[in-house]
Write a protein that holds these residues in place. Structure first.
Motif, PDB file in Angstrom:
ATOM      1  N   ILE A  76      -5.724   4.146  -3.576  1.00 59.32           N
ATOM      2  CA  ILE A  76      -5.111   4.538  -2.209  1.00 59.32           C
ATOM      3  C   ILE A  76      -5.997   4.119  -1.235  1.00 59.32           C
ATOM      4  CG2 ILE A  76      -5.811   6.811  -2.650  1.00 59.32           C
ATOM      5  CD1 ILE A  76      -2.665   5.658  -0.441  1.00 59.32           C
ATOM      6  N   VAL A  77      -7.348   4.371  -1.161  1.00 56.56           N
ATOM      7  CA  VAL A  77      -8.124   3.947  -0.345  1.00 56.56           C
ATOM      8  C   VAL A  77      -8.506   2.479  -0.045  1.00 56.56           C
ATOM      9  CG1 VAL A  77     -10.529   4.264   0.683  1.00 56.56           C
ATOM     10  CG2 VAL A  77      -9.311   6.055  -0.440  1.00 56.56           C
ATOM     11  N   GLN A  78      -8.440   1.644  -1.319  1.00 56.16           N
ATOM     12  CA  GLN A  78      -8.447   0.274  -1.219  1.00 56.16           C
ATOM     13  C   GLN A  78      -7.575  -0.275  -0.573  1.00 56.16           C
ATOM     14  OE1 GLN A  78     -11.180  -1.721  -1.654  1.00 56.16           O
ATOM     15  NE2 GLN A  78     -12.657  -0.590  -3.205  1.00 56.16           N
TER      16      GLN A  78
ATOM     17  N   ALA B  51       0.693  -1.066  -0.110  1.00 53.37           N
ATOM     18  CA  ALA B  51      -0.230   0.113  -0.033  1.00 53.37           C
ATOM     19  C   ALA B  51       0.788   1.297  -0.043  1.00 53.37           C
ATOM     20  CB  ALA B  51      -0.844  -0.143   1.074  1.00 53.37           C
ATOM     21  N   ILE B  52       2.103   1.409   1.002  1.00 50.03           N
ATOM     22  CA  ILE B  52       2.758   2.379   1.065  1.00 50.03           C
ATOM     23  C   ILE B  52       3.643   2.452  -0.208  1.00 50.03           C
ATOM     24  CG2 ILE B  52       4.845   3.323   2.094  1.00 50.03           C
ATOM     25  CD1 ILE B  52       3.950   1.943   4.489  1.00 50.03           C
TER      26      ILE B  52
ATOM     27  N   LEU C  56      -7.170   0.948   3.372  1.00 54.85           N
ATOM     28  CA  LEU C  56      -8.206   0.282   4.115  1.00 54.85           C
ATOM     29  C   LEU C  56      -8.198  -1.271   4.310  1.00 54.85           C
ATOM     30  CD1 LEU C  56     -11.180   2.525   3.734  1.00 54.85           C
ATOM     31  CD2 LEU C  56      -9.574   2.677   5.718  1.00 54.85           C
ATOM     32  N   GLY C  57      -7.923  -1.616   2.836  1.00 56.21           N
ATOM     33  CA  GLY C  57      -7.837  -3.231   2.708  1.00 56.21           C
ATOM     34  C   GLY C  57      -6.783  -3.836   3.480  1.00 56.21           C
ATOM     35  N   SER C  58      -5.664  -3.247   3.803  1.00 54.05           N
ATOM     36  CA  SER C  58      -4.630  -3.738   4.758  1.00 54.05           C
ATOM     37  C   SER C  58      -5.149  -3.782   6.235  1.00 54.05           C
ATOM     38  CB  SER C  58      -3.333  -2.741   4.420  1.00 54.05           C
ATOM     39  OG  SER C  58      -2.730  -2.636   3.207  1.00 54.05           O
TER      40      SER C  58
END
Length: 257
Positions: free
Chosen positions: A108-110, A91-92, A113-115
């Motif tokens: 970015i949001v998926q 994600a990062i 938040l997914g993580s």
């Protein structure tokens, strides 16, 4: 054969996810200009380690090898935090690419938040470990998340115009599991809905013009430190659920017989 019939939904879910995951990595590793990067190799190893761990555990449950299932389950103390930490890392990494290029990160949001949702699902599986079916449903939910991600990248590659349908396909899979077991299947249904929820949050953040600040913040984080901290935090939380207590008690009883 009886084992397969009893858990046919779970086996099909894992096998389909494995196939879709292979297809997602195919061009990266076997394409014409294949030059996999270290983080992609790491991602491949972690993902398949988790999938085959889930498959092996399902086989042990089906064969009623409960003691071995519990012993193997302790490996989640390592693989669970590792799986979570690599999701945070990716994600990062994705946000960093968008941050540096100035193009942003539409995922970015998926990704973020997914993580977080993945880590929460793994943690809840062991907070509720005494309720075996709920415990199992939460672990299967991690595979549902992987299925959703695999469907997304498959549609992105072959039919980008249909990419929005991926989250509804994932939700439908979760709904099937829920209808199969309405009492204990709710974690899978809830987990399968996170892509739809995250998409709604994305729309909201776009309206509020928070996407760029979020991308810049996440993309500026140190990837190595974030990976290490994520691993340690989930490891600590899993240990705090008492996951090792029964194993330790069983070992002591065996030694004093």
């Amino acid at each position: 054969m009886k084992n397969f019939k009893n858990y046919i939904f779970e086996y099909l879910l894992i096998f389909i996810t494995i196939i879709l995951t292979i297809s997602g990595f195919w061009n990266i590793f076997f394409g014409t200009d294949a030059k996999p990067k270290p983080y992609q190799i790491f991602h491949l190893i972690v993902n398949f380690s988790w999938l085959f761990l889930m498959l092996y555990q399902l086989t042990l449950i089906g064969n009623k090898q409960s003691q071995k299932h519990k012993r193997v389950g302790l490996s989640i103390l390592f693989f669970g935090p590792l799986f979570f930490a690599q999701a945070v890392l990716l994600a990062i990494h994705s946000a960093h690419k968008g941050f540096v290029s100035g193009e942003g990160d539409f995922m970015i949001v998926q990704n973020v938040l997914g993580s977080i949702e993945l880590g929460l699902i793994i943690l809840l599986a062991f907070i509720l470990k005494k309720r075996r079916k709920i415990h199992a449903a939460f672990l299967i939910s991690t595979v549902v998340l992987m299925l959703g991600i695999s469907i997304f990248f498959l549609l992105l590659a072959v039919a980008p115009e249909l990419i929005g349908y991926g989250m509804y396909i994932t939700f439908f899979v979760g709904l099937l599991f829920f209808l199969k077991d309405r009492r204990d299947g709710w974690p899978i249904l809830a987990s399968s809905s996170v892509f739809i929820i995250n998409d709604y949050i994305t729309t909201l953040l776009i309206k509020l013009e928070f996407i760029k600040p979020l991308t810049d913040f996440v993309g500026s984080l140190n990837q190595a430190i974030a990976f290490f901290v994520s691993f340690i935090v989930l490891l600590f939380l899993l240990i705090s659920t008492g996951i090792t207590n029964k194993r330790r008690a069983g070992t002591l009883r065996k030694n004093y017989r």
